[in-house]
Motif scaffolding. Structure first.
Motif, short mmCIF file in Angstrom:
data_model
loop_
_atom_site.label_atom_id
_atom_site.label_comp_id
_atom_site.label_asym_id
_atom_site.label_seq_id
_atom_site.Cartn_x
_atom_site.Cartn_y
_atom_site.Cartn_z
N GLU A 87 -3.47 0.67 -6.08
CA GLU A 87 -2.82 1.78 -5.39
C GLU A 87 -1.38 1.98 -5.84
O GLU A 87 -0.90 3.11 -5.97
CB GLU A 87 -2.88 1.58 -3.88
CG GLU A 87 -2.41 2.79 -3.10
CD GLU A 87 -2.60 2.63 -1.61
OE1 GLU A 87 -1.67 3.02 -0.88
OE2 GLU A 87 -3.65 2.14 -1.18
N THR A 145 -9.19 3.48 2.77
CA THR A 145 -8.83 2.07 2.95
C THR A 145 -8.65 1.69 4.40
O THR A 145 -8.75 0.52 4.74
CB THR A 145 -7.55 1.71 2.17
OG1 THR A 145 -6.49 2.56 2.62
CG2 THR A 145 -7.75 1.86 0.69
N ARG A 184 0.87 -1.17 0.00
CA ARG A 184 0.00 0.00 0.00
C ARG A 184 0.91 1.22 0.00
O ARG A 184 1.42 1.64 1.02
CB ARG A 184 -0.91 -0.01 1.22
CG ARG A 184 -1.96 -1.09 1.17
CD ARG A 184 -2.93 -1.01 2.32
NE ARG A 184 -3.41 0.35 2.50
CZ ARG A 184 -3.45 0.97 3.67
NH1 ARG A 184 -3.03 0.36 4.75
NH2 ARG A 184 -3.89 2.20 3.77
N GLN A 243 -6.68 8.16 0.15
CA GLN A 243 -6.58 6.69 0.05
C GLN A 243 -6.41 6.06 1.43
O GLN A 243 -7.01 5.03 1.72
CB GLN A 243 -5.41 6.29 -0.84
CG GLN A 243 -5.65 6.52 -2.30
CD GLN A 243 -6.77 5.65 -2.84
OE1 GLN A 243 -6.98 4.52 -2.42
NE2 GLN A 243 -7.51 6.19 -3.77
N ASN A 244 -5.62 6.68 2.29
CA ASN A 244 -5.41 6.14 3.63
C ASN A 244 -6.67 6.22 4.48
O ASN A 244 -6.94 5.34 5.29
CB ASN A 244 -4.24 6.83 4.32
CG ASN A 244 -2.91 6.41 3.75
OD1 ASN A 244 -2.75 5.32 3.21
ND2 ASN A 244 -1.94 7.30 3.85
N SER A 253 0.69 4.59 2.34
CA SER A 253 0.93 4.47 3.78
C SER A 253 2.36 3.99 4.06
O SER A 253 2.71 3.71 5.21
CB SER A 253 -0.07 3.49 4.41
OG SER A 253 0.08 2.21 3.85
N ASN A 254 3.17 3.92 3.03
CA ASN A 254 4.52 3.41 3.15
C ASN A 254 5.52 4.57 3.22
O ASN A 254 5.56 5.41 2.33
CB ASN A 254 4.83 2.51 1.94
CG ASN A 254 6.09 1.72 2.13
OD1 ASN A 254 6.99 2.12 2.85
ND2 ASN A 254 6.16 0.60 1.45
N PRO A 290 -6.54 1.52 8.24
CA PRO A 290 -5.19 1.09 8.64
C PRO A 290 -4.80 -0.31 8.16
O PRO A 290 -3.64 -0.60 8.03
CB PRO A 290 -5.23 1.16 10.16
CG PRO A 290 -6.68 1.06 10.52
CD PRO A 290 -7.43 1.67 9.37
N GLY A 310 -5.97 -1.78 5.26
CA GLY A 310 -6.11 -1.95 3.82
C GLY A 310 -7.46 -2.46 3.39
O GLY A 310 -7.58 -3.09 2.37
N GLY A 313 -2.99 10.69 -1.40
CA GLY A 313 -2.51 9.68 -0.45
C GLY A 313 -3.29 9.70 0.85
O GLY A 313 -3.65 8.64 1.39
N MET A 314 -3.59 10.89 1.36
CA MET A 314 -4.40 10.97 2.58
C MET A 314 -5.80 10.43 2.34
O MET A 314 -6.35 9.71 3.18
CB MET A 314 -4.47 12.42 3.08
CG MET A 314 -3.21 12.86 3.79
SD MET A 314 -3.38 14.45 4.61
CE MET A 314 -3.33 15.57 3.23
#
Length: 175
Positions: free
Chosen positions: A101, A170, A14, A166-167, A17-18, A172, A174, A163-164
């Motif tokens: 993603e 999805t 993901r 998507q986080n 979140s990486n 914590p 996924g 990115g925010m």
């Protein structure tokens, strides 16, 4: 547990979140704004400050890189445009229509770098035609760097917002 499960557990696929993705994004834009047409910008600043042999070195390095970019654009331009268009289209389709993603993350890095690449070609052609020297050349490099930084700021903002989102969507774990 298989080797693939172990790898994917250690390396979170993901992207947004990486931490490694964000480090890579920062390094990408830092490098893109530091190397203007393949020339380190600090070299241009030192050449402007000290002149003489340093300015001659800068002019030679810019001439070499501009001729190289012009040659690449002339010989391989159509192939580069076709491959970049195809690759970006695939990444966009995978990211948007299939919700991959990783494809979204790579697209948000590759698309703006494509814009910067074409900006490099345009500036290189302008330098080839006008042949600025000395302070005028440093000014062209400075304006090109500013445009690259503006593109970088815009796309870092877009990437951070996406990115925010998507986080949040999805969660914590996924999904």
């Amino acid at each position: 547990m298989s080797i693939w499960q172990t790898i994917f557990e250690v390396i979170d696929m993901r992207s947004f979140s990486n931490l490694w993705y964000w480090i890579a994004l920062a390094v990408l834009w830092s490098t893109a704004s530091h190397f203007v047409l393949g020339v380190p910008f600090d070299l241009a600043q030192k050449a402007l400050k000290h002149g003489g042999e340093r300015m001659q070195d800068l002019e030679d390095l810019v001439r070499i890189n501009v001729n190289r970019l012009g040659n690449i654009a002339e010989i391989s331009g159509l192939v580069i445009v076709a491959m970049a268009s195809g690759g970006l289209t695939i990444l966009f389709a995978l990211g948007v229509f299939y919700d991959v993603e990783f494809a979204q993350a790579v697209f948000l890095m590759a698309f703006p770098m494509t814009i910067v690449f074409f900006l490099n070609i345009r500036t290189a052609k302008r330098i080839l035609v006008n042949a600025p020297r000395g302070e005028a050349l440093v000014d062209v490099l400075r304006r090109h760097r500013l445009k690259t930084q503006m593109i970088g700021m815009l796309f870092i903002f877009i990437t951070a917002m996406w990115g925010m989102y998507q986080n949040i969507v999805t969660g914590p774990l996924g999904g």
